[in-house]
Design an enzyme around this catalytic site. Structure first.
Site, PDB file in Angstrom:
ATOM      1  N   HIS A  71      16.023  33.085 106.285  1.00  0.00           N
ATOM      2  CA  HIS A  71      16.411  33.898 107.449  1.00  0.00           C
ATOM      3  C   HIS A  71      15.513  33.629 108.660  1.00  0.00           C
ATOM      4  CE1 HIS A  71      18.632  35.903 104.321  1.00  0.00           C
ATOM      5  NE2 HIS A  71      19.312  36.546 105.247  1.00  0.00           N
ATOM      6  N   PRO A  72      16.145  33.617 109.836  1.00  0.00           N
ATOM      7  CA  PRO A  72      15.344  33.440 111.057  1.00  0.00           C
ATOM      8  C   PRO A  72      14.634  34.743 111.405  1.00  0.00           C
ATOM      9  CG  PRO A  72      17.620  33.873 111.651  1.00  0.00           C
ATOM     10  CD  PRO A  72      17.579  33.821 110.143  1.00  0.00           C
ATOM     11  N   SER A  88      24.103  35.149 113.009  1.00  0.00           N
ATOM     12  CA  SER A  88      22.827  35.764 113.323  1.00  0.00           C
ATOM     13  C   SER A  88      22.731  36.128 114.807  1.00  0.00           C
ATOM     14  CB  SER A  88      21.704  34.818 112.902  1.00  0.00           C
ATOM     15  OG  SER A  88      20.490  35.482 112.960  1.00  0.00           O
ATOM     16  N   GLN A  92      21.941  39.878 115.998  1.00  0.00           N
ATOM     17  CA  GLN A  92      20.745  40.188 116.793  1.00  0.00           C
ATOM     18  C   GLN A  92      21.152  40.743 118.163  1.00  0.00           C
ATOM     19  OE1 GLN A  92      17.211  37.946 116.440  1.00  0.00           O
ATOM     20  NE2 GLN A  92      17.855  36.804 114.635  1.00  0.00           N
ATOM     21  N   PHE A 123      10.335  39.080 107.646  1.00  0.00           N
ATOM     22  CA  PHE A 123      10.905  40.427 107.592  1.00  0.00           C
ATOM     23  C   PHE A 123      12.415  40.323 107.779  1.00  0.00           C
ATOM     24  CE2 PHE A 123      12.315  44.154 110.129  1.00  0.00           C
ATOM     25  CZ  PHE A 123      11.997  45.171 109.256  1.00  0.00           C
ATOM     26  N   CYS A 126      19.065  44.455 108.080  1.00  0.00           N
ATOM     27  CA  CYS A 126      20.441  44.299 108.552  1.00  0.00           C
ATOM     28  C   CYS A 126      20.514  44.747 110.011  1.00  0.00           C
ATOM     29  CB  CYS A 126      21.384  45.126 107.680  1.00  0.00           C
ATOM     30  SG  CYS A 126      23.094  45.033 108.226  1.00  0.00           S
ATOM     31  N   ALA A 127      20.562  43.774 110.922  1.00  0.00           N
ATOM     32  CA  ALA A 127      20.468  44.077 112.358  1.00  0.00           C
ATOM     33  C   ALA A 127      21.676  44.864 112.851  1.00  0.00           C
ATOM     34  CB  ALA A 127      20.299  42.780 113.153  1.00  0.00           C
TER      35      ALA A 127
HETATM   36  N1  LIG Z   1      15.123  38.354 109.907  1.00  0.00           N
HETATM   37  C1  LIG Z   1      16.330  38.959 109.791  1.00  0.00           C
HETATM   38  O1  LIG Z   1      16.450  40.100 109.390  1.00  0.00           O
HETATM   39  N2  LIG Z   1      17.399  38.215 110.137  1.00  0.00           N
HETATM   40  C2  LIG Z   1      18.693  38.678 110.034  1.00  0.00           C
HETATM   41  N3  LIG Z   1      19.104  40.025 110.023  1.00  0.00           N
HETATM   42  C3  LIG Z   1      20.394  40.042 110.379  1.00  0.00           C
HETATM   43  O2  LIG Z   1      21.109  41.058 110.450  1.00  0.00           O
HETATM   44  N4  LIG Z   1      20.826  38.788 110.671  1.00  0.00           N
HETATM   45  C4  LIG Z   1      19.802  37.914 110.519  1.00  0.00           C
HETATM   46  O3  LIG Z   1      19.776  36.716 110.740  1.00  0.00           O
END
Ligand SMILES: NC(=O)N[C@H]1NC(=O)NC1=O
Length: 180
Positions: A71-72, A88, A92, A123, A126-127
């Site tokens: 994951h980024p 992503s 974000q 870290f 879930c954005a």
């Molecule tokens: N670091 C991280 O949580 N990355 C992620 N979260 C999310 O919802 N999309 C992502 O790429």
């Protein structure tokens, strides 16, 4: 985009097509899709999500950490250079991470760095289910956990991200049961 294809279409997909469509529902980890393809037919999107979740749960700690490492960083260098996957980027953006003040960006970057230094993986949260304030708070709180707790918490977040990505693709009202 929400739920464009039916589960029956998913169940008819040859492996290559399945991977091209579901290969990024777990970020950069097409292995998850590859692993569950043989379990078709899926009853519905929840069943497909359960199969992927079970696969993630079955991984040893090193595997779980590896999934997190794919994951980024949130609001990190990749985001700033335009190098995120489109999923992503969308996530974000929805959390407001492309609209941080200088102060917020500085705080996010230093907490992310502290987190990665402590645990050896990034870290993950879930954005789409959190706004920037909750993400900063989550970073501060979760920094206090131990490494194994964090690997499990991170994977629980990966499953939430995966579920929302699946719902972008598969119509949640479609079911093999109702099609009979
Ligand atoms: N670091 C991280 O949580 N990355 C992620 N979260 C999310 O919802 N999309 C992502 O790429």
């Amino acid at each position: 985009m929400s739920g464009q294809i039916s589960i029956s279409e998913v169940n008819r997909m040859p492996y290559e097509e399945f991977i091209s469509i579901f290969g990024n529902v777990v970020e950069q980890c097409s292995l998850c899709a590859a692993a569950v393809w043989r379990q078709r037919p899926f009853n519905d999107v929840n069943h497909l999500h359960e199969a992927m979740s079970t696969f993630l749960d079955q991984q040893p700690l090193a595997g779980k950490e590896g999934v997190l490492r794919l994951h980024p960083d949130l609001a990190g260098k990749l985001a700033q250079s335009g190098g995120l996957t489109s999923d992503s980027t969308k996530e974000q953006t929805s959390a407001g991470l492309f609209n941080l003040t200088e102060n917020e960006r500085g705080k996010m970057n230093s907490l992310n760095q502290e987190y990665t230094d402590k645990f050896g993986f990034p870290f993950v949260i879930c954005a789409r289910e959190n706004k920037k304030e909750a993400i900063l708070k989550g970073l501060e709180t979760r920094l206090k956990n131990n490494s194994e707790e964090e690997a499990l918490t991170g994977v629980a977040e990966v499953k939430k991200i995966c579920r929302l990505r699946l719902l972008d693709i598969v119509d949640p009202s479609s079911s093999t049961k109702s099609a009979l």
